[in-house]
Design a protein around this motif. Structure first.
Motif, PDB file in Angstrom:
ATOM      1  N   LYS A 179     -21.515   2.237 -22.327  1.00 26.52           N
ATOM      2  CA  LYS A 179     -22.459   2.445 -21.354  1.00 26.52           C
ATOM      3  C   LYS A 179     -23.972   2.418 -21.949  1.00 26.52           C
ATOM      4  O   LYS A 179     -24.090   3.569 -22.566  1.00 26.52           O
ATOM      5  CB  LYS A 179     -22.139   3.269 -20.368  1.00 26.52           C
ATOM      6  CG  LYS A 179     -23.161   3.239 -19.088  1.00 26.52           C
ATOM      7  CD  LYS A 179     -22.567   4.315 -17.996  1.00 26.52           C
ATOM      8  CE  LYS A 179     -23.453   4.386 -16.813  1.00 26.52           C
ATOM      9  NZ  LYS A 179     -22.871   5.608 -15.757  1.00 26.52           N
ATOM     10  N   ILE A 180     -25.012   1.755 -21.747  1.00 23.77           N
ATOM     11  CA  ILE A 180     -26.241   2.126 -22.212  1.00 23.77           C
ATOM     12  C   ILE A 180     -27.114   2.523 -20.894  1.00 23.77           C
ATOM     13  O   ILE A 180     -27.440   1.757 -20.142  1.00 23.77           O
ATOM     14  CB  ILE A 180     -26.839   0.856 -22.999  1.00 23.77           C
ATOM     15  CG1 ILE A 180     -25.887   0.266 -24.048  1.00 23.77           C
ATOM     16  CG2 ILE A 180     -28.416   1.208 -23.783  1.00 23.77           C
ATOM     17  CD1 ILE A 180     -25.466   1.081 -25.140  1.00 23.77           C
ATOM     18  N   ASN A 181     -27.841   3.738 -21.186  1.00 26.20           N
ATOM     19  CA  ASN A 181     -28.583   4.091 -20.041  1.00 26.20           C
ATOM     20  C   ASN A 181     -29.984   4.213 -20.725  1.00 26.20           C
ATOM     21  O   ASN A 181     -30.176   4.946 -21.798  1.00 26.20           O
ATOM     22  CB  ASN A 181     -28.369   5.442 -19.641  1.00 26.20           C
ATOM     23  CG  ASN A 181     -27.001   5.713 -18.720  1.00 26.20           C
ATOM     24  OD1 ASN A 181     -26.530   4.740 -17.899  1.00 26.20           O
ATOM     25  ND2 ASN A 181     -26.121   6.643 -18.818  1.00 26.20           N
ATOM     26  N   ILE A 182     -30.824   3.434 -19.865  1.00 25.64           N
ATOM     27  CA  ILE A 182     -32.176   3.282 -20.404  1.00 25.64           C
ATOM     28  C   ILE A 182     -33.318   3.810 -19.652  1.00 25.64           C
ATOM     29  O   ILE A 182     -33.297   3.610 -18.259  1.00 25.64           O
ATOM     30  CB  ILE A 182     -32.524   1.726 -20.716  1.00 25.64           C
ATOM     31  CG1 ILE A 182     -31.929   1.093 -21.969  1.00 25.64           C
ATOM     32  CG2 ILE A 182     -34.008   1.565 -21.050  1.00 25.64           C
ATOM     33  CD1 ILE A 182     -31.945  -0.249 -22.270  1.00 25.64           C
ATOM     34  N   ASN A 183     -33.904   4.965 -19.943  1.00 30.64           N
ATOM     35  CA  ASN A 183     -35.051   5.571 -19.176  1.00 30.64           C
ATOM     36  C   ASN A 183     -36.221   5.678 -19.952  1.00 30.64           C
ATOM     37  O   ASN A 183     -36.349   6.866 -20.619  1.00 30.64           O
ATOM     38  CB  ASN A 183     -34.533   6.815 -18.381  1.00 30.64           C
ATOM     39  CG  ASN A 183     -35.424   7.157 -17.224  1.00 30.64           C
ATOM     40  OD1 ASN A 183     -36.550   6.745 -17.240  1.00 30.64           O
ATOM     41  ND2 ASN A 183     -35.261   8.654 -17.076  1.00 30.64           N
ATOM     42  N   SER A 184     -36.873   4.639 -20.242  1.00 26.51           N
ATOM     43  CA  SER A 184     -37.781   4.436 -21.384  1.00 26.51           C
ATOM     44  C   SER A 184     -39.263   4.002 -21.222  1.00 26.51           C
ATOM     45  O   SER A 184     -39.189   3.205 -19.959  1.00 26.51           O
ATOM     46  CB  SER A 184     -37.139   3.991 -22.723  1.00 26.51           C
ATOM     47  OG  SER A 184     -36.268   4.554 -23.095  1.00 26.51           O
ATOM     48  N   SER A 185     -40.284   4.269 -21.797  1.00 23.18           N
ATOM     49  CA  SER A 185     -41.506   3.777 -21.488  1.00 23.18           C
ATOM     50  C   SER A 185     -41.887   3.079 -22.919  1.00 23.18           C
ATOM     51  O   SER A 185     -41.479   3.461 -24.060  1.00 23.18           O
ATOM     52  CB  SER A 185     -42.580   4.914 -21.564  1.00 23.18           C
ATOM     53  OG  SER A 185     -43.733   4.419 -21.224  1.00 23.18           O
ATOM     54  N   LYS A 186     -42.861   2.230 -22.713  1.00 22.19           N
ATOM     55  CA  LYS A 186     -43.581   1.391 -23.756  1.00 22.19           C
ATOM     56  C   LYS A 186     -44.591   2.156 -24.581  1.00 22.19           C
ATOM     57  O   LYS A 186     -45.175   2.069 -25.597  1.00 22.19           O
ATOM     58  CB  LYS A 186     -43.917   0.012 -23.664  1.00 22.19           C
ATOM     59  CG  LYS A 186     -42.853  -1.065 -23.244  1.00 22.19           C
ATOM     60  CD  LYS A 186     -43.954  -2.287 -22.933  1.00 22.19           C
ATOM     61  CE  LYS A 186     -43.054  -3.682 -22.562  1.00 22.19           C
ATOM     62  NZ  LYS A 186     -43.840  -4.579 -22.154  1.00 22.19           N
TER      63      LYS A 186
ATOM     64  N   ASP B 145     -44.655  -4.569 -26.361  1.00 20.17           N
ATOM     65  CA  ASP B 145     -43.049  -5.181 -26.794  1.00 20.17           C
ATOM     66  C   ASP B 145     -42.150  -3.707 -26.738  1.00 20.17           C
ATOM     67  O   ASP B 145     -42.368  -2.668 -27.308  1.00 20.17           O
ATOM     68  CB  ASP B 145     -42.998  -5.880 -27.985  1.00 20.17           C
ATOM     69  CG  ASP B 145     -43.526  -7.200 -27.675  1.00 20.17           C
ATOM     70  OD1 ASP B 145     -44.536  -7.320 -26.943  1.00 20.17           O
ATOM     71  OD2 ASP B 145     -42.864  -8.072 -28.344  1.00 20.17           O
ATOM     72  N   ILE B 146     -40.988  -3.925 -26.191  1.00 18.32           N
ATOM     73  CA  ILE B 146     -39.915  -2.987 -26.062  1.00 18.32           C
ATOM     74  C   ILE B 146     -38.425  -3.692 -26.238  1.00 18.32           C
ATOM     75  O   ILE B 146     -38.394  -4.839 -25.673  1.00 18.32           O
ATOM     76  CB  ILE B 146     -40.063  -1.924 -25.065  1.00 18.32           C
ATOM     77  CG1 ILE B 146     -39.122  -0.853 -25.198  1.00 18.32           C
ATOM     78  CG2 ILE B 146     -39.442  -2.775 -24.057  1.00 18.32           C
ATOM     79  CD1 ILE B 146     -38.884   0.287 -24.270  1.00 18.32           C
ATOM     80  N   SER B 147     -37.480  -3.511 -27.177  1.00 20.60           N
ATOM     81  CA  SER B 147     -36.512  -3.998 -27.189  1.00 20.60           C
ATOM     82  C   SER B 147     -35.472  -3.107 -27.546  1.00 20.60           C
ATOM     83  O   SER B 147     -35.699  -1.942 -28.183  1.00 20.60           O
ATOM     84  CB  SER B 147     -36.254  -4.903 -28.171  1.00 20.60           C
ATOM     85  OG  SER B 147     -36.648  -4.687 -29.578  1.00 20.60           O
ATOM     86  N   PHE B 148     -34.312  -3.068 -27.136  1.00 20.53           N
ATOM     87  CA  PHE B 148     -33.063  -2.403 -27.483  1.00 20.53           C
ATOM     88  C   PHE B 148     -31.900  -3.443 -27.884  1.00 20.53           C
ATOM     89  O   PHE B 148     -31.720  -4.456 -27.582  1.00 20.53           O
ATOM     90  CB  PHE B 148     -32.486  -1.713 -26.333  1.00 20.53           C
ATOM     91  CG  PHE B 148     -33.392  -0.644 -25.480  1.00 20.53           C
ATOM     92  CD1 PHE B 148     -33.482   0.668 -25.600  1.00 20.53           C
ATOM     93  CD2 PHE B 148     -34.268  -1.559 -24.757  1.00 20.53           C
ATOM     94  CE1 PHE B 148     -34.373   1.490 -25.195  1.00 20.53           C
ATOM     95  CE2 PHE B 148     -35.278  -0.247 -24.079  1.00 20.53           C
ATOM     96  CZ  PHE B 148     -35.316   0.899 -24.539  1.00 20.53           C
TER      97      PHE B 148
ATOM     98  N   THR C 112     -47.997  -5.112 -19.107  1.00 17.58           N
ATOM     99  CA  THR C 112     -48.209  -4.519 -17.606  1.00 17.58           C
ATOM    100  C   THR C 112     -46.926  -3.939 -17.282  1.00 17.58           C
ATOM    101  O   THR C 112     -46.962  -2.890 -16.330  1.00 17.58           O
ATOM    102  CB  THR C 112     -48.665  -5.318 -16.483  1.00 17.58           C
ATOM    103  OG1 THR C 112     -47.795  -6.593 -16.441  1.00 17.58           O
ATOM    104  CG2 THR C 112     -49.971  -6.133 -16.843  1.00 17.58           C
ATOM    105  N   ASN C 113     -45.686  -4.264 -17.758  1.00 16.33           N
ATOM    106  CA  ASN C 113     -44.452  -3.699 -17.639  1.00 16.33           C
ATOM    107  C   ASN C 113     -44.433  -2.345 -18.433  1.00 16.33           C
ATOM    108  O   ASN C 113     -44.120  -2.595 -19.889  1.00 16.33           O
ATOM    109  CB  ASN C 113     -43.335  -4.414 -17.860  1.00 16.33           C
ATOM    110  CG  ASN C 113     -43.282  -5.638 -16.787  1.00 16.33           C
ATOM    111  OD1 ASN C 113     -43.808  -5.469 -15.603  1.00 16.33           O
ATOM    112  ND2 ASN C 113     -42.629  -6.691 -17.171  1.00 16.33           N
TER     113      ASN C 113
END
Length: 235
Positions: free
Chosen positions: A138-145, A150-153, A175-176
């Motif tokens: 289970k991958i919980n993502i609560n992150s900002s750029k 760009d953002i990647s996991f 904008t995201n």
């Protein structure tokens, strides 16, 4: 040597070659059977899909693999496949695990691209398989750029075994900026993994080329055991 005699000898020699080739290509009834077992529990696995493939070498490419026959393991984990083999052809039996089961025997020749247990043509063969179901992470993502484009996991195995990994999530719209989501990835158990978060600014160069600046990486290392419930948190 008279022409007629030379022709007769050549014809006889060609006949011998063709006869020898045809004998090598004679069809031979072949069987392969075995037991499919869960490596970690010792339980026999029913419903596992097995298939026989014919391996044909290619001069400048990887060998072609053609399905010949297939079947599933019964309630006792036993399977048996019967087919007609040609003497000069190579055949292998492999597990078709799909997204549910992984073959831990692998039967992989290091000097070839062939997967599966090699079959002796015209004989009874035995090939047992140790398998495992994939385990969820289970991958919980609560992150900002952090203002970047760009953002990647992603994740990848951290041992010396066969490569196993993939993309978890990515976004390239400036904008995201804030992300809150949960993903489930399925991995092979009893292996160490690295889970990555990557952010960067994507800069367009000449033509369609891009470069990346202001790169930042976060790495979480975790061994996923068969009995574990694994959770990875990216904040």
């Amino acid at each position: 040597m008279p022409l007629l005699i030379r022709y007769a000898l050549s014809s006889a020699f060609l006949l011998i070659i063709l006869t020898g080739c045809s004998r090598n290509e004679d069809p031979a009834l072949t069987t392969v059977e075995g037991i499919v077992t869960n490596k970690y529990t010792g339980e026999r696995v029913s419903g596992a899909v097995l298939e026989v493939q014919k391996i044909t070498p290619m001069l400048f490419n990887t060998p072609s693999q053609d399905s010949i026959t297939g079947g599933v393991s019964d309630s006792d984990g036993h399977y048996k496949l019967t087919f007609t083999a040609l003497g000069r052809k190579q055949y292998r039996v492999r597990l078709v695990g799909g997204a549910t089961l992984a073959d831990l025997n692998n039967y992989h020749d290091l000097d070839s691209y062939h997967y599966g247990a090699l079959i002796n043509n015209g004989k009874g063969n035995n090939a047992d398989f140790e398998v495992t179901p994939y385990k969820p992470v289970k991958i919980n993502i609560n992150s900002s750029k952090d203002g970047k484009t760009d953002i990647s996991f992603s994740f990848v195995n951290a041992d010396q075994g066969d490569w196993f990994g993939g993309s978890i999530f990515f976004d390239t719209t400036r904008t995201n900026q804030q992300f809150s989501l949960t993903k489930t990835m399925w991995v092979l158990p009893d292996r160490p993994y690295c889970f990555f978060k990557y952010t960067a600014n994507r800069v367009r160069g000449y033509g369609y080329n891009y470069s990346f600046r202001d790169e930042s990486r976060t790495i979480i290392r975790r061994t996923v055991l068969y009995t574990d419930t694994t959770v990875i948190n990216f904040d």
